[in-house]
Every structure is written in C-alpha cells, then in structure tokens.
Motif scaffolding. Sequence first.
Motif, PDB file in Angstrom:
ATOM      1  N   ASP A  38       0.815  -1.184  -0.039  1.00 61.58           N
ATOM      2  CA  ASP A  38       0.118   0.030  -0.001  1.00 61.58           C
ATOM      3  C   ASP A  38       0.741   1.222   0.113  1.00 61.58           C
ATOM      4  O   ASP A  38       0.920   2.062  -0.812  1.00 61.58           O
ATOM      5  CB  ASP A  38      -0.860   0.022   1.355  1.00 61.58           C
ATOM      6  CG  ASP A  38      -1.778   0.965   1.111  1.00 61.58           C
ATOM      7  OD1 ASP A  38      -2.022   1.591   0.238  1.00 61.58           O
ATOM      8  OD2 ASP A  38      -2.911   1.164   2.272  1.00 61.58           O
ATOM      9  N   TYR A  39       1.818   1.220   1.004  1.00 62.21           N
ATOM     10  CA  TYR A  39       2.686   2.388   1.240  1.00 62.21           C
ATOM     11  C   TYR A  39       3.762   2.597  -0.153  1.00 62.21           C
ATOM     12  O   TYR A  39       4.246   1.808  -0.588  1.00 62.21           O
ATOM     13  CB  TYR A  39       3.554   2.253   2.292  1.00 62.21           C
ATOM     14  CG  TYR A  39       4.592   3.355   2.634  1.00 62.21           C
ATOM     15  CD1 TYR A  39       3.969   4.558   2.882  1.00 62.21           C
ATOM     16  CD2 TYR A  39       5.900   3.300   2.482  1.00 62.21           C
ATOM     17  CE1 TYR A  39       4.708   5.712   3.317  1.00 62.21           C
ATOM     18  CE2 TYR A  39       6.581   4.370   2.665  1.00 62.21           C
ATOM     19  CZ  TYR A  39       6.212   5.535   3.004  1.00 62.21           C
ATOM     20  OH  TYR A  39       6.956   6.753   3.339  1.00 62.21           O
ATOM     21  N   GLY A  40       3.512   3.744  -0.566  1.00 64.61           N
ATOM     22  CA  GLY A  40       4.200   4.155  -1.905  1.00 64.61           C
ATOM     23  C   GLY A  40       3.569   3.483  -2.956  1.00 64.61           C
ATOM     24  O   GLY A  40       4.399   3.787  -4.285  1.00 64.61           O
ATOM     25  N   TYR A  41       2.700   2.945  -3.189  1.00 67.66           N
ATOM     26  CA  TYR A  41       1.903   2.592  -4.481  1.00 67.66           C
ATOM     27  C   TYR A  41       0.530   3.232  -4.479  1.00 67.66           C
ATOM     28  O   TYR A  41      -0.061   3.600  -3.660  1.00 67.66           O
ATOM     29  CB  TYR A  41       2.038   0.939  -4.488  1.00 67.66           C
ATOM     30  CG  TYR A  41       3.568   0.783  -4.900  1.00 67.66           C
ATOM     31  CD1 TYR A  41       3.762   0.580  -6.157  1.00 67.66           C
ATOM     32  CD2 TYR A  41       4.237   0.212  -3.938  1.00 67.66           C
ATOM     33  CE1 TYR A  41       4.929  -0.046  -6.599  1.00 67.66           C
ATOM     34  CE2 TYR A  41       5.482  -0.291  -4.139  1.00 67.66           C
ATOM     35  CZ  TYR A  41       5.925  -0.150  -5.389  1.00 67.66           C
ATOM     36  OH  TYR A  41       7.171  -0.843  -5.759  1.00 67.66           O
ATOM     37  N   PRO A  42       0.179   3.336  -5.890  1.00 67.65           N
ATOM     38  CA  PRO A  42      -0.922   4.076  -6.073  1.00 67.65           C
ATOM     39  C   PRO A  42      -2.310   3.090  -5.880  1.00 67.65           C
ATOM     40  O   PRO A  42      -2.215   2.128  -6.040  1.00 67.65           O
ATOM     41  CB  PRO A  42      -1.083   4.493  -7.544  1.00 67.65           C
ATOM     42  CG  PRO A  42       0.066   3.556  -8.041  1.00 67.65           C
ATOM     43  CD  PRO A  42       1.014   3.167  -6.906  1.00 67.65           C
ATOM     44  N   GLN A  43      -3.364   3.806  -5.435  1.00 76.31           N
ATOM     45  CA  GLN A  43      -4.655   3.091  -5.479  1.00 76.31           C
ATOM     46  C   GLN A  43      -4.897   2.298  -6.668  1.00 76.31           C
ATOM     47  O   GLN A  43      -4.554   2.835  -7.686  1.00 76.31           O
ATOM     48  CB  GLN A  43      -5.524   4.136  -5.129  1.00 76.31           C
ATOM     49  CG  GLN A  43      -6.949   3.472  -4.870  1.00 76.31           C
ATOM     50  CD  GLN A  43      -8.017   3.036  -6.250  1.00 76.31           C
ATOM     51  OE1 GLN A  43      -7.430   3.771  -7.271  1.00 76.31           O
ATOM     52  NE2 GLN A  43      -8.544   2.201  -5.966  1.00 76.31           N
ATOM     53  N   HIS A  44      -5.399   0.941  -6.519  1.00 73.30           N
ATOM     54  CA  HIS A  44      -5.804   0.326  -7.811  1.00 73.30           C
ATOM     55  C   HIS A  44      -6.855  -0.843  -7.337  1.00 73.30           C
ATOM     56  O   HIS A  44      -7.114  -1.022  -6.331  1.00 73.30           O
ATOM     57  CB  HIS A  44      -4.508  -0.251  -8.496  1.00 73.30           C
ATOM     58  CG  HIS A  44      -3.776  -1.215  -7.489  1.00 73.30           C
ATOM     59  ND1 HIS A  44      -2.854  -0.637  -6.795  1.00 73.30           N
ATOM     60  CD2 HIS A  44      -4.149  -2.406  -7.278  1.00 73.30           C
ATOM     61  CE1 HIS A  44      -2.344  -1.794  -6.008  1.00 73.30           C
ATOM     62  NE2 HIS A  44      -3.114  -2.784  -6.386  1.00 73.30           N
ATOM     63  N   ASP A  45      -7.435  -1.495  -8.207  1.00 76.63           N
ATOM     64  CA  ASP A  45      -8.137  -2.472  -8.187  1.00 76.63           C
ATOM     65  C   ASP A  45      -7.610  -3.832  -9.121  1.00 76.63           C
ATOM     66  O   ASP A  45      -6.702  -3.492  -9.504  1.00 76.63           O
ATOM     67  CB  ASP A  45      -9.791  -2.168  -8.499  1.00 76.63           C
ATOM     68  CG  ASP A  45     -10.353  -1.142  -7.471  1.00 76.63           C
ATOM     69  OD1 ASP A  45     -10.195  -1.658  -6.154  1.00 76.63           O
ATOM     70  OD2 ASP A  45     -10.134   0.123  -7.636  1.00 76.63           O
TER      71      ASP A  45
END
Lengths: 178, 178
Positions: free
Chosen positions: A110-117
């Motif tokens: 999660d940390y450092g990575y963009p929101q996604h599905d």
Amino acid sequence: MPADDTQTRALPPADFSLGKVEVALSPLERFEEYLRSRGMRNTEQRRLLVDAVFSHHDHFDADALMVRLPSKGAAGYVSRPTVYRTLSEFVDAGLLRKFELNGRSVYEHDYGYPQHDHMYCTQCHELIEFQSDELLRLRDSVAAKHRFSVLGHRLIVIGVCAACRSARRRSRRKQDRV
Amino acid sequence: MPADDTQTRALPPADFSLGKVEVALSPLERFEEYLRSRGMRNTEQRRLLVDAVFSHHDHFDADALMVRLPSKGAAGYVSRPTVYRTLSEFVDAGLLRKFELNGRSVYEHDYGYPQHDHMYCTQCHELIEFQSDELLRLRDSVAAKHRFSVLGHRLIVIGVCAACRSARRRSRRKQDRV
DNA sequence: ATCATTGCAAAAGATTTGCAAGGTC
DNA sequence: GACCTTGCAAATCTTTTGCAATGAT
C-alpha cells in the motif's frame, strides 16, 4: 515527530504497471516511525519481515510469506504466529492493504503505491491490477447519495485473462459461476 | 427442456430496495429443474433449504441459515454439512450469489433479483445495497482494454452508514483502517 | 529492570470429507 | 435395486491465543 531528511527514496525496482508514488521514507523507516510512535519495539523479526515483504512487489498470503523466509532452525526464521501478528501491524501502519480471496487473506503493498483494483483470472489465478479515477468518482457519488462515509473499497473483477482466453480457444469447458 | 407454464411468480415480499426482476419459475421450481437436469435428487432437505433461504431477502451465512432451521432432533432439521453442500449447489444453480466478508462466506439471493453491489458499515456491520449501470459499463470498458473476459465482479464500499455517522457525532473514536 | 515480543503448543472458527445408513428414482 | 444423499465424526485449513522464555529500551 522524530526528524529525518525528507528525501525521496527509491522503492524496490517496480515491475509494477501502475508506476509508483513519491514517498519520503522507505517502508522500513516508515514502519520504525510507526513503532516508535506507539511505543512498540524494533525487533529483528519485524525488520526481516519488512524486508521480505517489500523485496518483491506482488500479492501474497501468510503462507507465501513464510516460504519466502528461512525455514525453522535457520537464521532469520520467523514463526507463523509472528508472521500473522506482524502482517496485521503492517496493515495498521499503512504499509500493506489486505483483502480476501478464496477464503484467505491476501496482502499487497500500500505504502508508496497508487490506489488500484484487481481483475482475477479464474483460470490461472493471477491478479491483474488496474486503476480508474472514474471508479473512485462513481463510488464517492453513490456513497454521497446514501450519506455513507467512505473509508475505502474492494473491487475485484472476476473472469478470464487474455492469456488464458487464448489458451482456452481450443480446449473449452464450462465456465465457473461467480 | 421440461415443460412448465411461464407465468410470472411473485417472489417473497420484498423489503428490497432495488425491486425485483420478472422470473418465470419460483426458486424452488428453478432448483428442481436444475436437479433434474443433472440427475440429482429432490430431497426433503433441499426443499427445506430452498424454503428457508427464500423466505427472507437478506444476507446470511451458513450459521445464520442453521439458526433459522429446526434444531437437531426436531423435524425439519438439516445437518451442517448438508447446509454447506446445499449452499454450494444453490450457487451453482444460480439461485444464490456468494461473497466473502470478514473471513466467512456470505450469501444473498441472485435468482429473481437485480444485479447490485454493497456498502458495508464497519460500525453496525450492515450491508446496504446499491445499483449502478455506470459501474457495469466502467467495469466492462476496463476489462475490454485488457482483453479480459468478464464473468462477474464483487465490489464492496467500506465505511460508516448514515445512521452510525449520526450516532458517532458525539462519541468519536479512531477509524478502522481499510 | 521493565515490559513488549517471540515461539511453541494448542485452540478456535469455518468449511470439507470419508463413510455407513437411509432415501429417491 | 441402483446409486445419490444425509448425518456423524473427524479432518482440514487458516488464523488466533495463552504463556513462559527472550529481547528491546
């Protein structure tokens, strides 16, 4: 708030299709922050786990993480209960996101990575990431209509990926019900 | 394909906010069809379970369904393994949809009810249904872009419902991480 | 020295399975 | 009568917990 230079750290090499987000601290630094702020201890096991978790960008469960670590008896071994306990802490600390798939908990950075599905292929069980701002707008608009206060969401599109579709072209069988 | 009049059957009174879909067969009839077509047997337990499941429109898990049935010893009792086995058949038959929430399997009516998604309140654990055609379009467009063949999806928006927001207005505590 | 954390063993919770007895076609 | 289903008991799988020993501050 403890001091630290606010440089931008490079995250693990990303074969990550969505790119990465600029972050001031490495996952380990950020976790150490979190530990300090809560009076928790900076143990070897926690450091080992941050490392094991952030050395690959992929989706994994507790078992997969155990396998990635030294086995019982070897140096650097971490017990299963500690793995579970620490994964929870990573989620609390904002390092990992957790979701459920086929009856087990799956984690991802999660940390450092963009929101996604995700799209989940029922043939090869691969998780394919995608990002859609439109989805977020839609989600928020629906929530607003219901006066529902959004903390987050989980979306998984279930189906068959491009690769498996090709492979199936000649050996076709009944599709799974979802 | 066995004959039957194609009348529209009324489904259980619906306190279901999204309305219902016109269906030719009752859930029981449809399930009996399914059993026949697969050479499976029409047992009392299966009939009892169709009834128990379709007498309320709500979200439930295996436990909740057991509770709704007569207890061990009483007439109409169905054992736990049979409940689990039958729930799977209901999913295969297209009567129920299944999803996972907090580490357990949750079921809801599929047959005769329109497609929808959920908002999950972390305070009262209520599931609120909503429907969005735009979401479906968005999903299909993303999938098409990846040459991913869609079988379905699961979306759950996590947050706090209107009722709980009001209740919390004066007794506020830290929000859960999602 | 204090007190959080670990590893072990065991427990817990959900779901599944082998199998003999019983029910359906 | 053939064979699918059921209920029971037990197994399985994942995750959690009690607790004494160990380690961090």
